[in-house]
Design a protein around this motif. Structure first.
Motif, PDB file in Angstrom:
ATOM      1  N   PRO A  13      64.612  44.189 -15.349  1.00 16.38           N
ATOM      2  CA  PRO A  13      63.753  44.711 -13.828  1.00 16.38           C
ATOM      3  C   PRO A  13      64.467  45.762 -13.106  1.00 16.38           C
ATOM      4  O   PRO A  13      65.819  45.424 -12.737  1.00 16.38           O
ATOM      5  CB  PRO A  13      63.732  43.343 -13.322  1.00 16.38           C
ATOM      6  N   ASN A  14      63.703  46.340 -12.209  1.00 17.93           N
ATOM      7  CA  ASN A  14      64.336  47.000 -11.004  1.00 17.93           C
ATOM      8  C   ASN A  14      64.174  45.971  -9.832  1.00 17.93           C
ATOM      9  O   ASN A  14      63.969  44.692 -10.076  1.00 17.93           O
ATOM     10  CB  ASN A  14      63.610  48.174 -10.565  1.00 17.93           C
ATOM     11  N   LEU A  15      64.937  46.527  -8.673  1.00 17.03           N
ATOM     12  CA  LEU A  15      65.144  45.413  -7.580  1.00 17.03           C
ATOM     13  C   LEU A  15      63.688  44.693  -6.974  1.00 17.03           C
ATOM     14  O   LEU A  15      63.456  43.556  -6.927  1.00 17.03           O
ATOM     15  CB  LEU A  15      65.726  46.155  -6.447  1.00 17.03           C
ATOM     16  N   PRO A  16      62.712  45.697  -6.834  1.00 20.91           N
ATOM     17  CA  PRO A  16      61.395  44.997  -6.492  1.00 20.91           C
ATOM     18  C   PRO A  16      60.781  44.127  -7.682  1.00 20.91           C
ATOM     19  O   PRO A  16      60.318  43.090  -7.197  1.00 20.91           O
ATOM     20  CB  PRO A  16      60.501  46.279  -6.225  1.00 20.91           C
ATOM     21  N   ASP A  45      73.076  38.751  -3.248  1.00 24.02           N
ATOM     22  CA  ASP A  45      71.657  38.363  -3.513  1.00 24.02           C
ATOM     23  C   ASP A  45      71.278  38.923  -5.128  1.00 24.02           C
ATOM     24  O   ASP A  45      70.737  37.862  -5.841  1.00 24.02           O
ATOM     25  CB  ASP A  45      70.713  39.154  -2.727  1.00 24.02           C
ATOM     26  N   VAL A  46      71.782  39.998  -5.428  1.00 27.20           N
ATOM     27  CA  VAL A  46      71.169  40.466  -6.775  1.00 27.20           C
ATOM     28  C   VAL A  46      71.818  39.721  -7.862  1.00 27.20           C
ATOM     29  O   VAL A  46      71.133  39.410  -9.005  1.00 27.20           O
ATOM     30  CB  VAL A  46      71.538  41.852  -7.042  1.00 27.20           C
ATOM     31  N   LYS A  47      73.304  39.444  -7.742  1.00 25.48           N
ATOM     32  CA  LYS A  47      73.892  38.630  -8.630  1.00 25.48           C
ATOM     33  C   LYS A  47      73.165  37.201  -8.665  1.00 25.48           C
ATOM     34  O   LYS A  47      73.061  36.848  -9.775  1.00 25.48           O
ATOM     35  CB  LYS A  47      75.335  38.383  -8.294  1.00 25.48           C
ATOM     36  N   GLU A  48      72.845  36.688  -8.006  1.00 23.77           N
ATOM     37  CA  GLU A  48      72.161  35.247  -7.741  1.00 23.77           C
ATOM     38  C   GLU A  48      70.726  35.388  -8.255  1.00 23.77           C
ATOM     39  O   GLU A  48      70.430  34.438  -9.230  1.00 23.77           O
ATOM     40  CB  GLU A  48      71.961  34.787  -6.271  1.00 23.77           C
ATOM     41  N   ALA A  49      70.066  36.677  -8.199  1.00 21.80           N
ATOM     42  CA  ALA A  49      68.779  36.881  -9.051  1.00 21.80           C
ATOM     43  C   ALA A  49      68.962  36.866 -10.504  1.00 21.80           C
ATOM     44  O   ALA A  49      68.403  36.285 -11.396  1.00 21.80           O
ATOM     45  CB  ALA A  49      68.271  38.040  -8.424  1.00 21.80           C
ATOM     46  N   SER A  98      70.110  38.015 -21.673  1.00 22.89           N
ATOM     47  CA  SER A  98      70.739  38.937 -21.008  1.00 22.89           C
ATOM     48  C   SER A  98      69.803  39.522 -19.813  1.00 22.89           C
ATOM     49  O   SER A  98      68.735  39.703 -19.972  1.00 22.89           O
ATOM     50  CB  SER A  98      71.472  39.932 -21.588  1.00 22.89           C
ATOM     51  N   VAL A  99      70.628  40.047 -18.601  1.00 21.80           N
ATOM     52  CA  VAL A  99      69.773  40.686 -17.571  1.00 21.80           C
ATOM     53  C   VAL A  99      70.490  41.943 -17.196  1.00 21.80           C
ATOM     54  O   VAL A  99      71.834  41.874 -17.068  1.00 21.80           O
ATOM     55  CB  VAL A  99      69.458  39.697 -16.512  1.00 21.80           C
ATOM     56  N   VAL A 100      69.726  42.849 -16.809  1.00 20.35           N
ATOM     57  CA  VAL A 100      70.488  43.835 -16.075  1.00 20.35           C
ATOM     58  C   VAL A 100      69.251  44.218 -14.938  1.00 20.35           C
ATOM     59  O   VAL A 100      68.084  44.811 -15.312  1.00 20.35           O
ATOM     60  CB  VAL A 100      70.863  45.235 -16.905  1.00 20.35           C
ATOM     61  N   ILE A 101      69.633  44.112 -13.789  1.00 22.99           N
ATOM     62  CA  ILE A 101      68.807  44.499 -12.567  1.00 22.99           C
ATOM     63  C   ILE A 101      69.389  45.780 -11.874  1.00 22.99           C
ATOM     64  O   ILE A 101      70.446  46.198 -11.702  1.00 22.99           O
ATOM     65  CB  ILE A 101      68.991  43.460 -11.596  1.00 22.99           C
ATOM     66  N   LYS A 102      68.286  46.874 -11.858  1.00 23.54           N
ATOM     67  CA  LYS A 102      68.416  48.171 -11.791  1.00 23.54           C
ATOM     68  C   LYS A 102      68.197  48.191 -10.152  1.00 23.54           C
ATOM     69  O   LYS A 102      67.288  48.259  -9.572  1.00 23.54           O
ATOM     70  CB  LYS A 102      67.306  48.987 -12.346  1.00 23.54           C
ATOM     71  N   GLY A 103      69.396  48.491  -9.458  1.00 21.93           N
ATOM     72  CA  GLY A 103      69.291  48.149  -8.148  1.00 21.93           C
ATOM     73  C   GLY A 103      69.016  49.746  -7.629  1.00 21.93           C
ATOM     74  O   GLY A 103      68.765  49.766  -6.086  1.00 21.93           O
ATOM     75  N   GLY A 104      69.062  50.766  -8.165  1.00 21.79           N
ATOM     76  CA  GLY A 104      68.808  52.088  -7.486  1.00 21.79           C
ATOM     77  C   GLY A 104      69.861  52.363  -6.547  1.00 21.79           C
ATOM     78  O   GLY A 104      71.101  51.808  -6.458  1.00 21.79           O
ATOM     79  N   ASN A 105      69.250  52.886  -5.701  1.00 21.67           N
ATOM     80  CA  ASN A 105      70.270  53.277  -4.176  1.00 21.67           C
ATOM     81  C   ASN A 105      69.853  52.260  -3.142  1.00 21.67           C
ATOM     82  O   ASN A 105      70.345  52.711  -1.932  1.00 21.67           O
ATOM     83  CB  ASN A 105      70.243  54.661  -4.122  1.00 21.67           C
ATOM     84  N   ILE A 155      73.408  51.590  -8.104  1.00 21.64           N
ATOM     85  CA  ILE A 155      74.149  50.245  -8.946  1.00 21.64           C
ATOM     86  C   ILE A 155      73.212  49.403  -9.617  1.00 21.64           C
ATOM     87  O   ILE A 155      72.287  48.902  -9.005  1.00 21.64           O
ATOM     88  CB  ILE A 155      74.757  49.493  -7.403  1.00 21.64           C
ATOM     89  N   ASP A 156      73.767  49.006 -10.798  1.00 22.71           N
ATOM     90  CA  ASP A 156      72.996  48.124 -11.574  1.00 22.71           C
ATOM     91  C   ASP A 156      73.964  46.834 -11.753  1.00 22.71           C
ATOM     92  O   ASP A 156      75.164  46.953 -11.690  1.00 22.71           O
ATOM     93  CB  ASP A 156      72.640  48.688 -13.018  1.00 22.71           C
ATOM     94  N   VAL A 157      73.279  45.694 -12.068  1.00 22.86           N
ATOM     95  CA  VAL A 157      74.003  44.287 -12.146  1.00 22.86           C
ATOM     96  C   VAL A 157      73.712  43.811 -13.570  1.00 22.86           C
ATOM     97  O   VAL A 157      72.441  43.714 -13.831  1.00 22.86           O
ATOM     98  CB  VAL A 157      73.711  43.303 -11.028  1.00 22.86           C
ATOM     99  N   PHE A 158      74.730  43.585 -14.438  1.00 19.33           N
ATOM    100  CA  PHE A 158      74.231  42.898 -15.825  1.00 19.33           C
ATOM    101  C   PHE A 158      74.888  41.556 -15.555  1.00 19.33           C
ATOM    102  O   PHE A 158      76.005  41.352 -15.157  1.00 19.33           O
ATOM    103  CB  PHE A 158      75.216  43.824 -16.773  1.00 19.33           C
ATOM    104  N   TYR A 159      74.211  40.758 -16.317  1.00 18.32           N
ATOM    105  CA  TYR A 159      74.667  39.505 -16.543  1.00 18.32           C
ATOM    106  C   TYR A 159      74.108  38.639 -17.790  1.00 18.32           C
ATOM    107  O   TYR A 159      72.928  38.981 -18.366  1.00 18.32           O
ATOM    108  CB  TYR A 159      74.038  38.642 -15.381  1.00 18.32           C
ATOM    109  N   ASP A 160      74.994  37.969 -18.660  1.00 15.91           N
ATOM    110  CA  ASP A 160      74.577  37.560 -19.935  1.00 15.91           C
ATOM    111  C   ASP A 160      75.077  36.046 -19.944  1.00 15.91           C
ATOM    112  O   ASP A 160      74.938  35.385 -21.230  1.00 15.91           O
ATOM    113  CB  ASP A 160      75.459  38.256 -20.982  1.00 15.91           C
ATOM    114  N   GLY A 161      74.958  35.222 -18.869  1.00 12.72           N
ATOM    115  CA  GLY A 161      75.371  33.966 -18.582  1.00 12.72           C
ATOM    116  C   GLY A 161      76.744  33.459 -18.764  1.00 12.72           C
ATOM    117  O   GLY A 161      76.887  32.523 -18.318  1.00 12.72           O
TER     118      GLY A 161
END
Length: 257
Positions: free
Chosen positions: A135-138, A153-157, A168-175, A183-189
């Protein structure tokens, strides 16, 4: 045994910058054989950019036509309504051993009407069957029902989306987190990885579609989930460097892509 057959379940972009056009271009660059099940058409009307869902019966016939193709990866893009999403979910469930990338595109993603809420609930059903969601940020805000303003906030999301079933999740933060960096945030648990690249003053139409389809291709090629994300981040950056007025265009594949 893996082959090079990869499917995009995605929509048509009338301007050919995103959607199935970006998916197929990305697959071709990576020397993969791309198939498409079309979820919707688009057009510019007097009311603006219009999304026209493919008839449910026609979409079901497309998926039935592809049911015996031994895909080695599947990427899901724009699912315009609950009926199309439900059919796509059944198809994904029937390919349980296949890597799946879900790009949870939410139509009218800046609004919070009943249709978007219903589609949100439907997309969450895909989480347990997806190798990664992008997902992107919105979209992450709509999926988690939380306002995301800071990196924490993004890491918590990302944690929350993982707890909702995403492997696994990668949130596309854009600018939105930093005007000078994408900036994108990857998390795999288990771990967070922050991916950054400079913001380019170029047309980035189709960047999200390209990113997700590149991840699917990288998974097919045997990369780990994080390697797939990392390689795709660089892939998209270089693609935007070569973009034209209509969106992301591709370039010759490099040996390490």
């Amino acid at each position: 045994m893996k082959n090079n057959l990869i499917l995009a379940i995605s929509g048509n972009d009338i301007f050919s910058g995103g959607g199935l056009h970006a998916d197929l271009a990305t697959y071709t660059v990576n020397q993969l054989h791309g198939f498409v099940a079309v979820t919707c058409l688009t057009a510019m009307t007097e009311q603006g950019f219009e999304i026209i869902p493919v008839d449910t019966t026609v979409f079901a016939q497309q998926l039935n036509s592809l049911k015996d193709v031994p895909f080695s990866a599947i990427k899901l893009g724009l699912l315009p309504n609950v009926e199309v999403a439900d059919l796509a979910l059944d198809f994904v469930k029937a390919h349980a051993e296949t890597p799946v990338v879900l790009d949870p595109v939410l139509v009218c993603k800046e609004s919070h009407d009943v249709e978007v809420s219903a589609l949100r609930d439907e997309l969450i059903k895909f989480f347990p069957y997806a190798s990664i969601i992008t997902p992107n940020l919105p979209e992450a805000e709509l999926l988690t029902q939380k306002e995301l303003r800071t990196l924490e906030d993004v890491k918590e999301a990302a944690r929350l989306l993982h707890s909702m079933g995403a492997k696994s999740v990668v949130i596309k933060g854009g600018n939105r987190l930093d005007a000078q960096k994408a900036i994108d945030v990857f998390y795999d648990g288990e771990r967070f990885q922050i991916l950054e690249s400079p913001v380019l003053d170029k047309n980035n139409t189709g960047a999200g579609c390209t990113f997700a389809s590149s991840i699917a291709g990288q998974l097919l090629l045997g990369k780990s989930t994080f390697e797939a994300v990392q390689n795709s981040k660089e892939f998209v950056y270089r693609a935007i460097q070569h973009s034209d007025q209509y969106g992301v265009v591709q370039y010759e594949k490099e040996s390490d892509a």
